[in-house]
Each structure stands twice: as structure tokens, then as C-alpha cells.
Design a protein around this motif. Structure first.
Motif, mmCIF file in Angstrom:
data_model
loop_
_atom_site.group_PDB
_atom_site.id
_atom_site.type_symbol
_atom_site.label_atom_id
_atom_site.label_comp_id
_atom_site.label_asym_id
_atom_site.label_seq_id
_atom_site.Cartn_x
_atom_site.Cartn_y
_atom_site.Cartn_z
ATOM 1 N N ALA A 106 0.831 -1.205 0.000
ATOM 2 C CA ALA A 106 0.000 0.000 0.000
ATOM 3 C C ALA A 106 0.863 1.252 0.000
ATOM 4 O O ALA A 106 1.808 1.372 0.793
ATOM 5 N N ASN A 107 0.525 2.189 -0.867
ATOM 6 C CA ASN A 107 1.165 3.495 -0.856
ATOM 7 C C ASN A 107 0.806 4.241 0.417
ATOM 8 O O ASN A 107 -0.207 3.935 1.067
ATOM 9 N N PRO A 108 1.595 5.239 0.798
ATOM 10 C CA PRO A 108 1.296 5.992 2.017
ATOM 11 C C PRO A 108 -0.020 6.742 1.904
ATOM 12 O O PRO A 108 -0.517 7.005 0.800
ATOM 13 N N PRO A 109 -0.621 7.093 3.032
ATOM 14 C CA PRO A 109 -1.959 7.686 3.026
ATOM 15 C C PRO A 109 -2.107 8.923 2.154
ATOM 16 O O PRO A 109 -3.171 9.154 1.578
ATOM 17 N N GLN A 110 -1.058 9.740 2.037
ATOM 18 C CA GLN A 110 -1.192 10.960 1.242
ATOM 19 C C GLN A 110 -1.370 10.675 -0.247
ATOM 20 O O GLN A 110 -1.710 11.577 -1.015
ATOM 21 N N TRP A 125 3.532 9.636 8.963
ATOM 22 C CA TRP A 125 2.297 9.339 9.687
ATOM 23 C C TRP A 125 2.540 8.710 11.047
ATOM 24 O O TRP A 125 1.614 8.229 11.689
ATOM 25 N N THR A 126 3.790 8.710 11.488
ATOM 26 C CA THR A 126 4.103 8.233 12.831
ATOM 27 C C THR A 126 5.314 8.970 13.358
ATOM 28 O O THR A 126 6.210 9.356 12.600
ATOM 29 N N SER A 127 5.328 9.176 14.659
ATOM 30 C CA SER A 127 6.511 9.743 15.298
ATOM 31 C C SER A 127 7.481 8.647 15.705
ATOM 32 O O SER A 127 8.586 8.919 16.172
ATOM 33 N N GLY A 128 7.065 7.398 15.531
ATOM 34 C CA GLY A 128 7.929 6.260 15.834
ATOM 35 C C GLY A 128 8.798 5.895 14.645
ATOM 36 O O GLY A 128 8.717 6.513 13.572
ATOM 37 N N PRO A 129 9.626 4.878 14.795
ATOM 38 C CA PRO A 129 10.476 4.443 13.683
ATOM 39 C C PRO A 129 9.655 3.855 12.551
ATOM 40 O O PRO A 129 8.570 3.305 12.765
ATOM 41 N N CYS A 130 10.162 3.989 11.337
ATOM 42 C CA CYS A 130 9.479 3.459 10.160
ATOM 43 C C CYS A 130 10.523 2.834 9.246
ATOM 44 O O CYS A 130 11.546 3.447 8.935
ATOM 45 N N ARG A 131 10.267 1.605 8.818
ATOM 46 C CA ARG A 131 11.201 0.907 7.936
ATOM 47 C C ARG A 131 10.435 0.315 6.766
ATOM 48 O O ARG A 131 9.230 0.074 6.840
ATOM 49 N N THR A 132 11.137 0.083 5.663
ATOM 50 C CA THR A 132 10.549 -0.599 4.519
ATOM 51 C C THR A 132 11.312 -1.903 4.270
ATOM 52 O O THR A 132 12.510 -1.982 4.516
ATOM 53 N N LEU A 133 10.597 -2.901 3.789
ATOM 54 C CA LEU A 133 11.187 -4.210 3.526
ATOM 55 C C LEU A 133 10.543 -4.803 2.288
ATOM 56 O O LEU A 133 9.310 -4.901 2.217
ATOM 57 N N SER A 134 11.354 -5.179 1.302
ATOM 58 C CA SER A 134 10.826 -5.738 0.058
ATOM 59 C C SER A 134 10.892 -7.260 0.073
ATOM 60 O O SER A 134 11.753 -7.863 0.714
ATOM 61 N N PHE A 135 9.941 -7.863 -0.651
ATOM 62 C CA PHE A 135 9.875 -9.303 -0.838
ATOM 63 C C PHE A 135 9.798 -9.580 -2.335
ATOM 64 O O PHE A 135 9.360 -8.725 -3.111
ATOM 65 N N SER A 136 10.177 -10.742 -2.725
ATOM 66 C CA SER A 136 10.121 -11.113 -4.136
ATOM 67 C C SER A 136 8.672 -11.324 -4.561
ATOM 68 O O SER A 136 7.928 -12.073 -3.926
ATOM 69 N N PRO A 181 8.789 5.197 1.762
ATOM 70 C CA PRO A 181 9.339 5.795 3.000
ATOM 71 C C PRO A 181 8.506 6.949 3.544
ATOM 72 O O PRO A 181 8.657 7.320 4.715
ATOM 73 N N ASP A 182 7.591 7.496 2.729
ATOM 74 C CA ASP A 182 6.742 8.594 3.199
ATOM 75 C C ASP A 182 5.717 8.140 4.241
ATOM 76 O O ASP A 182 5.041 8.983 4.849
ATOM 77 N N TRP A 183 5.601 6.831 4.450
ATOM 78 C CA TRP A 183 4.795 6.365 5.580
ATOM 79 C C TRP A 183 5.317 6.961 6.885
ATOM 80 O O TRP A 183 4.569 7.089 7.867
ATOM 81 N N ALA A 184 6.592 7.332 6.911
ATOM 82 C CA ALA A 184 7.172 7.922 8.116
ATOM 83 C C ALA A 184 6.503 9.233 8.508
ATOM 84 O O ALA A 184 6.583 9.662 9.668
#
Length: 291
Positions: A156-160, A247-258, A242-245
């Protein structure tokens, strides 16, 4: 065993309901659908997970709770799995799908707040389910619960970047079928089947209406967020994830899968194991550790 079929766009194996008395539109109602409203969201075997730290897993557009059933097989005994069943599919096939995010999240938060009260939990959602999980975290906070120990958003793309462009839910059958074919996921024999056209399409249209009308509610989270995606998914913009960051003041990471948009189908066990890394001890009394 109920008959199973592949559900679309966000669709995987779903079950036609067991039958009992009562009909709507000539189709028998299930025993599950005649239960009190709060019970319709959960399967009968989910009671065994009450009181445990839990994963709450939310389905994609057109999908149902049964998709996450495979996670149950690999869960440690101290971790519960809660898979809410939205109206309009599987055991709730005779109910109309909800067509607004606000309505859906409000109803779900109302039935989850007591179930999750006093227990740690994480939220996981794929595609439309990711946005549902994001809004559900805020809705549960409004109802007095702490935020999830971790929010996992997948495909899912970030909310914006929402809502989706266009009005997919208003396409004629042929146009919507072509849209589904673009994902190269749903078998043609299912796409053209009577069952899917009569029962699956209305639910899918309802879910797509949510996708095409949803705008994020005000407010940010403070919990950690993990963003999962398929490295060949044309439905998301990996550069914007990474723009999901925002929407939170906490840590945000991205992880890709095949895989593509439905990478989750083939990578189910691997994804589940990543989610489980936030649980510490797995003995039923341990807390949740955020990496």
C-alpha cells in the motif's frame, strides 16, 4: 467443508457459507451470519486466542479472513491470531459490503476494543487492509486503547497518495474484469464464473468504492511502522513508501519481498515470521519487543 474459490483483486481463496434457515435474494444464510453482530466478525475458534498477545490481520479488497488461516499453523502457542471477517464475503456473504472506510473502521473498532483491552497487539493489513489497519489504530486509540505495539502495512502506498484514481467501482463488468486481469493473478475460469459474477463482484465493488473514496483521517501515530511490498508490484511506488514515516513519530522501515502485488500469497510464511520478530519470549505472558 464449504466450497472454495479464488477471490479477486486483492482476492484469494474464500469459502462459500455453510447454509441454514433464512434467505436473502434466494441464497441461504449461514449459521455464522445469524449470530449476534459482534460475533459475526470472528470465527468460532478464535475464542481460544483471547487473553494472548495477538496479531490482528486485515484482508485486502475482495478478500476474506480465511486468507490468513495459514498463519495459524506456524504461530507459537503464546501468540493469538485475530482475523476479522468483513461483511459481504465468506461466512458473511449474504451481508452487503461496507462502502466507506469510516463506517467499516468504526464498526470494527467497536467490536475489537473489548477483545484487545488489557492485551498487547500488532496490526497487519495488505493493500486496502493496510489502510484499514492504519485507521483502526487511530480509532482504537480514540476508544481508550493503547496504539498497537507495531503496525505492519503491506502492498500500500502511504496515506497521502490515497484515494485511488478513477472510479473503479463504477466500471461495467467487462471493464472491471479487465482491471482484474491486469494483476495476472485471478484464473480466467473464476473471473468468468457465475458465482464470482453474482456474489464476488458486488463485494469487490463495495471494497473498491472504499479505495476510491478514502482519505486519511487527521492525526499521526506514535507506534513503529513496517512497510512491506513486492519488488515487482506495479500498484505501489517504491520510491514513495518511506513517506509512511510522515504518519508516525515512531520508527518506520521498509522491507521488500520477491513478487508482485500478491507477493504475500507465495511469501506468507516468511512475512508471518517477520511479524513474529516483534514478539518476545512467546510464552503467553511475555511482552512485545519493537526492533
Amino acid at each position: 467443508m464449504p466450497a472454495a474459490h479464488r477471490d479477486p483483486v486483492d482476492g484469494h481463496a474464500t469459502a462459500l457459507p455453510a447454509t441454514s434457515t433464512g434467505r436473502r435474494g434466494g441464497r441461504p444464510l449461514s449459521l455464522f451470519e445469524q449470530a449476534p453482530a459482534s460475533h459475526r466478525w470472528f470465527s468460532s475458534d478464535s475464542a481460544e486466542d483471547e487473553g494472548k498477545p495477538a496479531i490482528v490481520a486485515l484482508p485486502f479488497a475482495g478478500g476474506g479472513a480465511s486468507f490468513y488461516g495459514r498463519w495459524k499453523l506456524g504461530l507459537p502457542g503464546g501468540v493469538g491470531l485475530i482475523c476479522p471477517q468483513p461483511p459481504g464475503r465468506e461466512t458473511r456473504l449474504d451481508e452487503p459490503a461496507l462502502t466507506s472506510m469510516e463506517e467499516f473502521v468504526s464498526a470494527l473498532a467497536d467490536v475489537l476494543k473489548e477483545r484487545l483491552a488489557g492485551h498487547e497487539y500488532v496490526l497487519f493489513g495488505h493493500s486496502l487492509g493496510a489502510m484499514t489497519a492504519f485507521e483502526l489504530a487511530k480509532a482504537l486509540r480514540v476508544r481508550g486503547l493503547p496504539e498497537p505495539a507495531h503496525l505492519f502495512v503491506s502492498g500500500a502506498n502511504p496515506p497521502q497518495m490515497w484515494p485511488l484514481r478513477g472510479e473503479l467501482h463504477t466500471l461495467p463488468h467487462s471493464g472491471l474484469a479487465d482491471y482484474l486481469r491486469s494483476f495476472d493473478y485471478m484464473p480466467e475460469e473464476i473471473l468468468t464464473s457465475h458465482n464470482f459474477i453474482e456474489y464476488g463482484m458486488p463485494t469487490l465493488r463495495g471494497d473498491l468504492q472504499v479505495c476510491c473514496t478514502y482519505t486519511p483521517s487527521p492525526g499521526r501515530l506514535s507506534c513503529p511502522v513496517s512497510v512491506f511490498y513486492g519488488d515487482d508490484d506495479d500498484a505501489v511506488d517504491a520510491r514513495r513508501l518511506p513517506d509512511w514515516a510522515d504518519w508516525t513519530s515512531g520508527p518506520c522501515r521498509t522491507l521488500s519481498f520477491s513478487g508482485g502485488h500478491f507477493y504475500l500469497d507465495a511469501q506468507m510464511s516468511l512475512v508471518r515470521d517477520h511479524v513474529l520478530t516483534v514478539f518476545e519470549g512467546i510464552d503467553g505472558s511475555a511482552g512485545i519487543e519493537v526492533p
